[in-house]
Every structure is written in structure tokens, then in C-alpha cells.
Design an enzyme around this catalytic site. Sequence first.
Site, PDB file in Angstrom:
ATOM      1  N   ASP A   1       1.792   9.333  -5.881  1.00  0.00           N
ATOM      2  CA  ASP A   1       1.794  10.787  -5.744  1.00  0.00           C
ATOM      3  C   ASP A   1       2.017  11.262  -4.314  1.00  0.00           C
ATOM      4  O   ASP A   1       2.155  12.462  -4.074  1.00  0.00           O
ATOM      5  CB  ASP A   1       0.512  11.406  -6.311  1.00  0.00           C
ATOM      6  CG  ASP A   1      -0.751  10.714  -5.838  1.00  0.00           C
ATOM      7  OD1 ASP A   1      -0.659   9.630  -5.266  1.00  0.00           O
ATOM      8  OD2 ASP A   1      -1.850  11.276  -6.042  1.00  0.00           O
TER       9      ASP A   1
ATOM     10  N   GLY B   1      -9.563   7.995  -1.785  1.00  0.00           N
ATOM     11  CA  GLY B   1     -10.132   9.325  -1.639  1.00  0.00           C
ATOM     12  C   GLY B   1     -10.884   9.473  -0.327  1.00  0.00           C
ATOM     13  O   GLY B   1     -10.702   8.680   0.599  1.00  0.00           O
TER      14      GLY B   1
ATOM     15  N   HIS C   1       0.853  -1.195   0.000  1.00  0.00           N
ATOM     16  CA  HIS C   1       0.000   0.000   0.000  1.00  0.00           C
ATOM     17  C   HIS C   1       0.885   1.240   0.000  1.00  0.00           C
ATOM     18  O   HIS C   1       1.289   1.749   1.044  1.00  0.00           O
ATOM     19  CB  HIS C   1      -0.909  -0.006   1.236  1.00  0.00           C
ATOM     20  CG  HIS C   1      -2.001   1.016   1.198  1.00  0.00           C
ATOM     21  ND1 HIS C   1      -3.339   0.692   1.309  1.00  0.00           N
ATOM     22  CD2 HIS C   1      -1.971   2.364   1.069  1.00  0.00           C
ATOM     23  CE1 HIS C   1      -4.065   1.790   1.258  1.00  0.00           C
ATOM     24  NE2 HIS C   1      -3.246   2.828   1.123  1.00  0.00           N
TER      25      HIS C   1
ATOM     26  N   ASP D   1       1.980   3.864   3.123  1.00  0.00           N
ATOM     27  CA  ASP D   1       0.891   4.678   2.586  1.00  0.00           C
ATOM     28  C   ASP D   1       1.466   5.744   1.657  1.00  0.00           C
ATOM     29  O   ASP D   1       1.273   5.702   0.450  1.00  0.00           O
ATOM     30  CB  ASP D   1       0.065   5.310   3.699  1.00  0.00           C
ATOM     31  CG  ASP D   1      -1.328   5.731   3.249  1.00  0.00           C
ATOM     32  OD1 ASP D   1      -1.702   5.436   2.106  1.00  0.00           O
ATOM     33  OD2 ASP D   1      -2.059   6.344   4.059  1.00  0.00           O
TER      34      ASP D   1
ATOM     35  N   HIS E   1      -9.874   1.124  -0.188  1.00  0.00           N
ATOM     36  CA  HIS E   1      -9.719   1.934   1.010  1.00  0.00           C
ATOM     37  C   HIS E   1     -11.039   1.888   1.769  1.00  0.00           C
ATOM     38  O   HIS E   1     -12.066   2.369   1.270  1.00  0.00           O
ATOM     39  CB  HIS E   1      -9.402   3.382   0.653  1.00  0.00           C
ATOM     40  CG  HIS E   1      -7.985   3.632   0.257  1.00  0.00           C
ATOM     41  ND1 HIS E   1      -7.431   3.127  -0.901  1.00  0.00           N
ATOM     42  CD2 HIS E   1      -6.999   4.345   0.878  1.00  0.00           C
ATOM     43  CE1 HIS E   1      -6.169   3.521  -0.989  1.00  0.00           C
ATOM     44  NE2 HIS E   1      -5.878   4.260   0.075  1.00  0.00           N
TER      45      HIS E   1
ATOM     46  N   HIS F   1       1.203   4.969  -2.262  1.00  0.00           N
ATOM     47  CA  HIS F   1       0.679   5.861  -3.296  1.00  0.00           C
ATOM     48  C   HIS F   1       1.821   6.585  -4.008  1.00  0.00           C
ATOM     49  O   HIS F   1       2.664   7.213  -3.365  1.00  0.00           O
ATOM     50  CB  HIS F   1      -0.250   6.902  -2.671  1.00  0.00           C
ATOM     51  CG  HIS F   1      -1.533   6.326  -2.158  1.00  0.00           C
ATOM     52  ND1 HIS F   1      -2.676   6.261  -2.923  1.00  0.00           N
ATOM     53  CD2 HIS F   1      -1.861   5.777  -0.954  1.00  0.00           C
ATOM     54  CE1 HIS F   1      -3.657   5.707  -2.216  1.00  0.00           C
ATOM     55  NE2 HIS F   1      -3.178   5.402  -1.016  1.00  0.00           N
TER      56      HIS F   1
ATOM     57  N   GLU G   1     -11.110   3.526   7.113  1.00  0.00           N
ATOM     58  CA  GLU G   1     -10.051   4.453   7.517  1.00  0.00           C
ATOM     59  C   GLU G   1     -10.609   5.624   8.318  1.00  0.00           C
ATOM     60  O   GLU G   1      -9.893   6.211   9.129  1.00  0.00           O
ATOM     61  CB  GLU G   1      -9.306   4.964   6.280  1.00  0.00           C
ATOM     62  CG  GLU G   1      -8.095   5.829   6.598  1.00  0.00           C
ATOM     63  CD  GLU G   1      -7.373   6.332   5.360  1.00  0.00           C
ATOM     64  OE1 GLU G   1      -6.280   6.893   5.516  1.00  0.00           O
ATOM     65  OE2 GLU G   1      -7.901   6.183   4.238  1.00  0.00           O
TER      66      GLU G   1
END
Length: 342
Positions: free
Chosen positions: A17, A168, A13, A275, A195, A15, A198
Site C-alpha cells: 500500500d 505500524g 521489505h 520500504d 518492525h 509495503h 525504527e
Amino acid sequence: METLLNLPKVELHCHLDGSVDLHALSQLYQLEGLTKTEEDLLKEAVAPATCLNLTEYLRCFPVTTKVLASEKAMMIAVLSVAKQAAAEGVRYLEIRFSPDFIQTADFSMEQVVQAAIEGVKLAQAVYPIRLGLILCMMRGRSEDVNRQVLGLAEKYLGQGIVALDVAGDESKYPMPLFKELFLEARAAGIPFTAHAGETGNLDNVLWALDYGARRIGHGIALIKDLSQAEDLKSAGILLEMCPISNLQTGASVSWETYPFGIFRETGLAVSINTDNRTVSSSSLTQEFGTLDAQVGSLTVGDVYQITRDSAQAAFLPEGDKLALLDELDQAYQAFDLKASLR
């Protein structure tokens, strides 16, 4: 910490960006004819240690996505993340991103995906690591756009793309909004994670399970009703936990209440992940080290088991998965599994 740094690891996991290092990010701005020093970017791309909520945390991402819209930029970004991970012993890494958030009028979602795949090929030739790409549908975007992302996942599955995700602001956009898309993905044979849980919503975790998710991103809300854990265990679901991020965003309010230990005692499979390496100013070594210091003493054997569970849940063809598990088993023979990480 040196022992931990040298241990073979798997990360599921991460990301894109949120994980481009500041030096590479500064280079990306230069490519666009813009000037952003690493000091400037430190203020804009790194989240506070404690955010007001997930929304505040997510504000850091446009700093990176705005300079990824070219083949060269995407390749630099993938190389940056692969280099960081390889340097701390990560043998297999899944990187996720939203092609929708990167596309422009001159750089389509398909070109974004193709550039990322080329970045993977180059990174695997340069660094001792294997990579897989997960495409993220995004909460708050139209169903039409998200269906295009699903279509790209189907088209490039097995060519660098390994799975689909939805990411998101979970608090505003619950899982049922994506039910039809996930059922389409399942029918097309596209594996997916989601996701969920969370921001405190346990129902999102249960819906994701019902729709066919093979993993859950975060899943912290499961602590509200551990009786539901049996269904996840029966389905072979792994929780992608991201400790430092989970404390930053308020998914967990304190280390004392962080459910890592309870989930493991319950028999749930968990992976430990960064993350967002840059946004959370983290590494996989730091994640394990922080857990060791804050939640309870870990052994090399604990890291081995978590790493093995992560490999078992990786979105890899069965033959490749077995090869990865064998590689990890052999590598850990060089370590004392009973040894402390400290």
C-alpha cells in the site's frame, strides 16, 4: 547509475500500500468511480522528504488502502509493484500488507489474501521475478483481529504467503503487546519478521529476537548498543534497512549518523530496501545510489554481498533459496566486483 540499474537485486521489505505507482493508483480510483489525477496523488500519496515523525509518514497510506478492496484492485496493485521491481533487476521480492487495513464489509480479509495470491501468480507469469507475500499484523488493532491475520498466514503459508510481520506505530505499541501472537506463530511454524527499532526503541529489537523473529525490519536503534549485535549475529538475524525512508521518518537524523556502514563493519547482515516505493518516491536502485553518495563509496561487490545476504535471509523453501543464490552467483560473474557504482 546504469551499472547499478542492471545489477541483479533482492528486496525483502516493501509495503504494497506504499508502493503502487501513481498511474496504477489513478486507475484504481477510476475503478471506484472516483477521479484522482496523478498530480493529485503526488500530493497525497508521497511523503515529504523530511517528515515530522513516523506518524506523519504513515498518513500517506489510506490514500491507497481505500481503493484496494476488490480482487481486480489487489491484482493491479501487485502487478504495479512487481513491474517496478522487475524493471530494475529485482529477481526476488517480498511484498507485505495488512489484510485488515484493506478489508471491507463486502471484501473479507481472506478474500484480500486470496486476491493478492492471484496477483502474484499473474505477475510471475508476466514479469521475470519471483514474489512472496508477508501478512502484517498491525499495532493498534485488537488481538482478535491480529490473530485472524496470523490464522490466514498459517492457512496460506506455502501458497504465496511466506511469513508474518507486525507493523505500524512502534512508538505507541511496543513488542511485548504481541508476544503471545508471535509465540503462537512460532509454534505453528510460521516464520516472521518484525518492525522494531525504527523509532529509537532498542528493547523492541531485543524482544523481537527473543520471541523468535528471523529478521528485523529497520533495527536502527541497535546503534545505541552495538554489544547486542553479537546476539543477532549468533542467531543469524538480518536487518531490513530502508535508507531513504529511515531519513524521512527520523529513524536516523542525518546521513552522517546513518548506521549502515557501522552495522556492516560489525558483521551484521543487512538488506537494502525501498520500504515504500511511492510514499518515499524511491527505487532499490536509488537506495543503493543514495548510500553510495551519502554514506561511502560502494562497489559492485558490496551490492553483490548485500544481495546475497538478502537472498540467504529470504523466506523461501531451502531448495528455492539455493536456486536463487545460484542464479545470483552466475549473474554476477558478468560484472567486475571491484568496480565502483559511479
